[in-house]
Design a protein around this motif. Structure first.
Motif, PDB file in Angstrom:
ATOM      1  N   GLY A 156      35.901 -24.016 -11.479  1.00 30.75           N
ATOM      2  CA  GLY A 156      34.830 -23.194 -11.165  1.00 30.75           C
ATOM      3  C   GLY A 156      34.030 -22.568 -12.078  1.00 30.75           C
ATOM      4  O   GLY A 156      35.112 -22.121 -13.035  1.00 30.75           O
ATOM      5  N   ALA A 157      33.025 -22.029 -12.017  1.00 29.57           N
ATOM      6  CA  ALA A 157      32.350 -20.882 -13.136  1.00 29.57           C
ATOM      7  C   ALA A 157      32.925 -19.527 -12.812  1.00 29.57           C
ATOM      8  O   ALA A 157      32.722 -18.558 -13.551  1.00 29.57           O
ATOM      9  CB  ALA A 157      30.895 -21.198 -12.931  1.00 29.57           C
ATOM     10  N   GLY A 158      33.344 -19.422 -11.521  1.00 29.35           N
ATOM     11  CA  GLY A 158      33.781 -17.891 -11.048  1.00 29.35           C
ATOM     12  C   GLY A 158      32.680 -17.044 -10.369  1.00 29.35           C
ATOM     13  O   GLY A 158      31.572 -17.733 -10.136  1.00 29.35           O
ATOM     14  N   ARG A 159      32.944 -16.085  -9.841  1.00 26.59           N
ATOM     15  CA  ARG A 159      32.197 -15.050  -9.302  1.00 26.59           C
ATOM     16  C   ARG A 159      30.978 -14.993 -10.233  1.00 26.59           C
ATOM     17  O   ARG A 159      30.870 -14.771 -11.394  1.00 26.59           O
ATOM     18  CB  ARG A 159      32.621 -13.828  -8.850  1.00 26.59           C
ATOM     19  N   THR A 160      29.753 -14.601  -9.472  1.00 25.12           N
ATOM     20  CA  THR A 160      28.418 -14.055 -10.170  1.00 25.12           C
ATOM     21  C   THR A 160      28.429 -12.952 -10.732  1.00 25.12           C
ATOM     22  O   THR A 160      29.113 -11.894 -10.160  1.00 25.12           O
ATOM     23  CB  THR A 160      27.424 -14.277  -9.123  1.00 25.12           C
ATOM     24  N   PRO A 161      27.977 -12.710 -11.905  1.00 27.21           N
ATOM     25  CA  PRO A 161      28.075 -11.197 -12.583  1.00 27.21           C
ATOM     26  C   PRO A 161      27.165 -10.369 -11.907  1.00 27.21           C
ATOM     27  O   PRO A 161      27.422  -9.263 -12.118  1.00 27.21           O
ATOM     28  CB  PRO A 161      27.527 -11.855 -14.110  1.00 27.21           C
ATOM     29  N   LEU A 162      26.248 -10.878 -10.769  1.00 24.37           N
ATOM     30  CA  LEU A 162      25.573  -9.704 -10.094  1.00 24.37           C
ATOM     31  C   LEU A 162      26.311  -8.905  -9.222  1.00 24.37           C
ATOM     32  O   LEU A 162      25.649  -8.206  -8.711  1.00 24.37           O
ATOM     33  CB  LEU A 162      24.539 -10.875  -9.238  1.00 24.37           C
ATOM     34  N   PRO A 186      21.147 -15.237 -14.937  1.00 21.04           N
ATOM     35  CA  PRO A 186      22.483 -16.005 -15.151  1.00 21.04           C
ATOM     36  C   PRO A 186      22.741 -17.050 -14.066  1.00 21.04           C
ATOM     37  O   PRO A 186      22.534 -16.769 -12.786  1.00 21.04           O
ATOM     38  CB  PRO A 186      23.658 -14.873 -14.986  1.00 21.04           C
ATOM     39  N   PHE A 187      23.133 -18.200 -14.390  1.00 18.83           N
ATOM     40  CA  PHE A 187      23.163 -19.498 -13.488  1.00 18.83           C
ATOM     41  C   PHE A 187      24.463 -19.897 -13.377  1.00 18.83           C
ATOM     42  O   PHE A 187      25.023 -20.417 -12.430  1.00 18.83           O
ATOM     43  CB  PHE A 187      22.139 -20.358 -13.874  1.00 18.83           C
ATOM     44  N   GLY A 188      25.050 -20.221 -14.620  1.00 19.72           N
ATOM     45  CA  GLY A 188      26.482 -20.971 -14.536  1.00 19.72           C
ATOM     46  C   GLY A 188      27.136 -21.081 -15.926  1.00 19.72           C
ATOM     47  O   GLY A 188      26.613 -20.426 -16.988  1.00 19.72           O
ATOM     48  N   LEU A 189      27.982 -22.022 -16.034  1.00 15.40           N
ATOM     49  CA  LEU A 189      28.674 -22.343 -17.255  1.00 15.40           C
ATOM     50  C   LEU A 189      28.045 -23.955 -17.300  1.00 15.40           C
ATOM     51  O   LEU A 189      28.335 -24.789 -16.467  1.00 15.40           O
ATOM     52  CB  LEU A 189      29.926 -22.228 -17.219  1.00 15.40           C
ATOM     53  N   ASP A 190      28.210 -24.244 -18.626  1.00 13.77           N
ATOM     54  CA  ASP A 190      27.815 -25.896 -18.722  1.00 13.77           C
ATOM     55  C   ASP A 190      29.185 -26.417 -19.024  1.00 13.77           C
ATOM     56  O   ASP A 190      30.300 -25.648 -19.009  1.00 13.77           O
ATOM     57  CB  ASP A 190      26.849 -25.989 -19.829  1.00 13.77           C
ATOM     58  N   THR A 217      25.110 -29.918 -17.851  1.00 10.42           N
ATOM     59  CA  THR A 217      25.626 -30.216 -16.453  1.00 10.42           C
ATOM     60  C   THR A 217      26.181 -28.702 -16.268  1.00 10.42           C
ATOM     61  O   THR A 217      27.089 -28.281 -16.711  1.00 10.42           O
ATOM     62  CB  THR A 217      26.566 -31.259 -16.459  1.00 10.42           C
ATOM     63  N   VAL A 218      25.775 -28.083 -15.028  1.00  5.10           N
ATOM     64  CA  VAL A 218      26.138 -26.662 -15.061  1.00  5.10           C
ATOM     65  C   VAL A 218      26.909 -26.683 -13.542  1.00  5.10           C
ATOM     66  O   VAL A 218      26.853 -27.236 -12.800  1.00  5.10           O
ATOM     67  CB  VAL A 218      24.699 -25.855 -14.698  1.00  5.10           C
ATOM     68  N   ARG A 219      28.062 -25.601 -13.875  1.00  6.60           N
ATOM     69  CA  ARG A 219      28.803 -25.140 -12.748  1.00  6.60           C
ATOM     70  C   ARG A 219      28.270 -23.902 -12.290  1.00  6.60           C
ATOM     71  O   ARG A 219      28.289 -22.787 -13.198  1.00  6.60           O
ATOM     72  CB  ARG A 219      30.202 -25.261 -13.311  1.00  6.60           C
ATOM     73  N   THR A 220      27.851 -23.761 -11.343  1.00  6.91           N
ATOM     74  CA  THR A 220      26.978 -22.481 -10.910  1.00  6.91           C
ATOM     75  C   THR A 220      27.812 -21.442 -10.557  1.00  6.91           C
ATOM     76  O   THR A 220      29.013 -21.762 -10.071  1.00  6.91           O
ATOM     77  CB  THR A 220      26.027 -22.605  -9.869  1.00  6.91           C
TER      78      THR A 220
END
Length: 718
Positions: free
Chosen positions: A330-336, A349-353, A595-598
């Motif tokens: 997973g990309a982890g918690r949102t920086p928001l 910010p949406f995620g990690l590729d 391909t994004v992990r949100t």
């Protein structure tokens, strides 16, 4: 002067001088001929695919990931991680964190380690004793004496017997000395040695005996961190994979797969990549279709193989092979979650590729479509972007969820307009709230274009909304964000859907350029409804600029979400595994299609962010609409009250055609485009029956005043 045919002549210097003088490039004929020379075929029956790639070094080749060297080809004396105070602090902090983690890991398991050590040390005592006895008995010679006896060789047997007796006598003496040393020395050491030395010695002895006693596959201390293991990919393996996939033939000179770059680790250090030149006649599409076969040839999972188009040639592409499945983490918690104010004019910010790079989406001037099967993270993806808009206090937010899920309910803290589900609520009919919001939005967009065109050039240089105009209250043109989850539900409401569909199609085509952001999510990208509404659904779906597709059921559905041609370019969300949650293919946000992990923002996180967003809006004075407690729907338009006001003295019933005509005439700001069918659907939604009403001797469907009064009374008591 040195003669040109002299071995000491500097040909490279002469070539540079000639190039500088004439501007032309000197061609090395030997090099050119060598490149044209057919490569040697492997011997018959040889299955090794290590075909020479560069008989003579060619110009233009370069590493995909250049080595860490400065000019002159020298590596830095001081590693980058220890160069400069900031890097040193970071490296020390990383080392300290790792050491602290390992210390805590082993400290928690220390009692269990001690218990295991004691057990295996006891086993080790017996095992060591057995080894000593076998050493004394010279058991390894038993087979030799038995062989001499079987061969009836008495002389050899007697010789071996004498040797073993002598060896046993000597080794017995050694063992006796060991026993005496332990028997006499142990009490003396116990009485004269400090306790701490005894403890240290006992620890060493237990550790040694436990090492002797434990099985080789049962370590007592387990590692706190495990080094990653991955399959090493080299040119041989890649060639084998491509030939096995039918993308070339090593025995035919013009059907060989070649490399367009030196294979190297990618900058992220998570995989290997190389540029591949397919044989003439083979295309990028062939490689995409053979992706599964290539993965099999590489002996990795298909989720580790990524093929990217090279714009310079249709037979060339970049192959990236990840060390391990990059989408399973997973990309982890949102920086928001920092709850700091955002700026809608900056990418969200949406995620990690797949390579761990951060992916952001520019939301201004954008409409975005999100599609997926149920429970794949579609709503979470849309909500993460809506949360970004909510944290900008100058964004006017509208949120509508046709499914009525709990995921969106807390947006009532900040949204100017909102409606959840399709059932009647205290706020009114959700479909009617949406319809009213869309009408108001259309009128606002048309008004914006007219006012923007009238602004002076120094205020509005390009005739379009700017950040300064959007944040200046006197212009009344804030950036607006409209979020529709499960929007397919609004296309399946009968007559009411016709107007909703027409308004949505207009907005998705025209509104983004006026500063209106559309975020739309659906689990039915194939469409709903029939006739004109179905056509408008397709038009609405296909007019989104940015597409994000999480897992879908087939490549056809993936193409509906990502847009026509996505599959032929190698993008198919149906290949994503069901275990991937919040993972999808992002197309249209940039030149790349990652391909994004949100990022994850669960219900608790979303509530925390929205509470902070409300405080930001209250401080900025931008909390409006339903979030501010304004009953917008009933204040601006109450369908039942409006229809009831049309009845004149003595009129107990009106036909739908008359109702539509009177509404359009008396209240054009709300009902300019109303039809008999549309008003009928809206009024019947409140439980008012459609009955025959006579006018001028003709009986047509309409509504009775008593039925409308009863509906109004029911609403008041609700």
């Amino acid at each position: 002067m040195t003669a040109p045919d002299d071995d000491r002549f500097d040909w490279q210097a002469a070539e540079r001088d000639l190039t500088d003088a004439t501007g032309a490039e000197v061609v090395d004929l030997d090099d050119a001929r060598a490149r044209r020379t057919p490569r040697p075929r492997p011997p018959a029956g040889d299955t090794h695919f290590d075909v020479p790639l560069d008989e003579v070094p060619q110009r233009g080749g370069m590493l995909v990931d250049p080595p860490p060297a400065v000019s002159g080809g020298r590596r830095p004396i001081i590693p980058p991680g220890w160069s400069g105070w900031r890097n040193i602090k970071h490296s020390v902090r990383q080392a300290a964190e790792l050491a602290a983690y390992r210390a805590g890991f082993h400290a928690l398991r220390a009692p269990w380690y001690a218990a295991q050590a004691a057990f295996w040390a006891t086993v080790g005592v017996f095992r060591l004793t057995g080894r000593q006895l076998r050493w004394w008995w010279v058991s390894e010679q038993t087979g030799l004496r038995q062989a001499a006896a079987d061969a009836n060789d008495a002389a050899m047997w007697h010789k071996l017997h004498r040797e073993v007796k002598a060896t046993r006598a000597w080794r017995g003496t050694v063992l006796a000395a060991e026993v005496l040393t332990i028997a006499i020395g142990a009490p003396i050491v116990w009485a004269t040695t400090p306790w701490w030395a005894l403890a240290a010695g006992a620890g060493v002895a237990v550790a040694f005996l436990a090492h002797v006693g434990r099985p080789d596959d049962r370590p007592i201390i387990t590692p706190a961190t495990v080094a990653g293991r991955f399959r090493r990919v080299n040119p041989d393996i890649i060639l084998r994979a491509y030939y096995a996939a039918g993308l070339g033939n090593p025995d035919k000179p013009h059907q060989r797969v070649e490399f367009g770059s030196t294979m190297a680790r990618d900058p992220s250090g998570t995989g290997s990549q190389v540029s591949i030149d397919l044989p003439y006649g083979k295309t990028f599409d062939d490689a995409v279709k053979a992706r599964g076969a290539i993965a099999s040839g590489l002996d990795v999972a298909i989720s580790q193989v990524f093929i990217t188009r090279d714009p310079t040639s249709h037979r060339r592409h970049t192959l990236w092979v990840a060390d391990r499945d990059p989408l399973a983490v997973g990309a982890g918690r949102t920086p928001l979650l920092r709850c700091k104010p955002t700026d809608i004019w900056q990418p969200a910010p949406f995620g990690l590729d797949e390579r761990g790079n951060k992916v952001s989406i520019p939301l201004m001037w954008t409409s975005m479509l999100i599609g997926a099967q149920p429970r794949q993270g579609k709503t979470f993806a849309a909500r993460s972007l809506a949360l970004y808009g909510a944290l900008d206090p100058y964004v006017k937010l509208s949120v509508f969820d046709g499914g009525g899920k709990p995921d969106w309910r807390k947006f009532s803290l900040v949204a100017d307009r909102y409606a959840f589900g399709l059932a009647m609520t205290r706020d009114g009919d959700p479909a009617e709230i949406l319809l009213e919001a869309l009408r108001e939005l259309k009128a606002d967009v048309q008004d914006r274009y007219e006012r923007l065109s009238a602004l002076p050039v120094d205020v509005c240089p390009e005739g379009k909304l700017t950040r300064e105009i959007a944040r200046d209250p006197k212009y009344r043109m804030p950036v607006r964000m409209v979020v529709l989850d499960e929007f397919q539900e609004y296309f399946d409401l009968g007559e009411q859907s016709k107007e909703i569909a027409a308004l949505l199609v207009y907005l998705v085509k025209v509104a983004p350029a006026a500063g209106v952001i559309l975020i739309d999510a659906t689990q039915r990208p194939s469409g709903v409804g029939t006739g004109q509404v179905a056509q408008q659904f397709i038009s609405y779906r296909d007019n989104h600029q940015v597409r994000f597709s999480l897992r879908t059921g087939s490549w056809q559905v993936s193409d509906l979400v990502l847009g026509s041609g996505a599959y032929s370019e190698g993008h198919d969300s149906s290949t994503l595994l069901p275990t991937y949650k919040g993972v999808g293919i992002l197309r249209g946000a940039s030149d790349a299609t990652p391909t994004v992990r949100t990022y994850l923002a669960d219900q608790e996180d979303a509530e925390k962010i929205l509470i902070a967003a409300r405080k930001l809006r209250e401080a900025a004075g931008t909390l409006t609409g339903m979030a501010a407690g304004e009953d917008i729907t009933r204040a601006s338009r109450d369908v039942l009250a409006d229809v009831r006001s049309l009845f004149g003295p003595g009129e107990r019933g009106l036909q739908w055609e008359d109702i539509a005509a009177r509404l359009a005439q008396r209240m054009p700001e709300h009902y300019a485009d109303i039809t008999a069918e549309s008003i009928s659907a809206q009024v019947r939604a409140f439980g008012v029956p459609s009955v025959d009403v006579k006018r001028a001797g003709k009986a047509l469907k309409g509504a009775k005043a008593d039925a409308i009064d009863a509906a109004i009374d029911r609403r008041k008591s609700a």
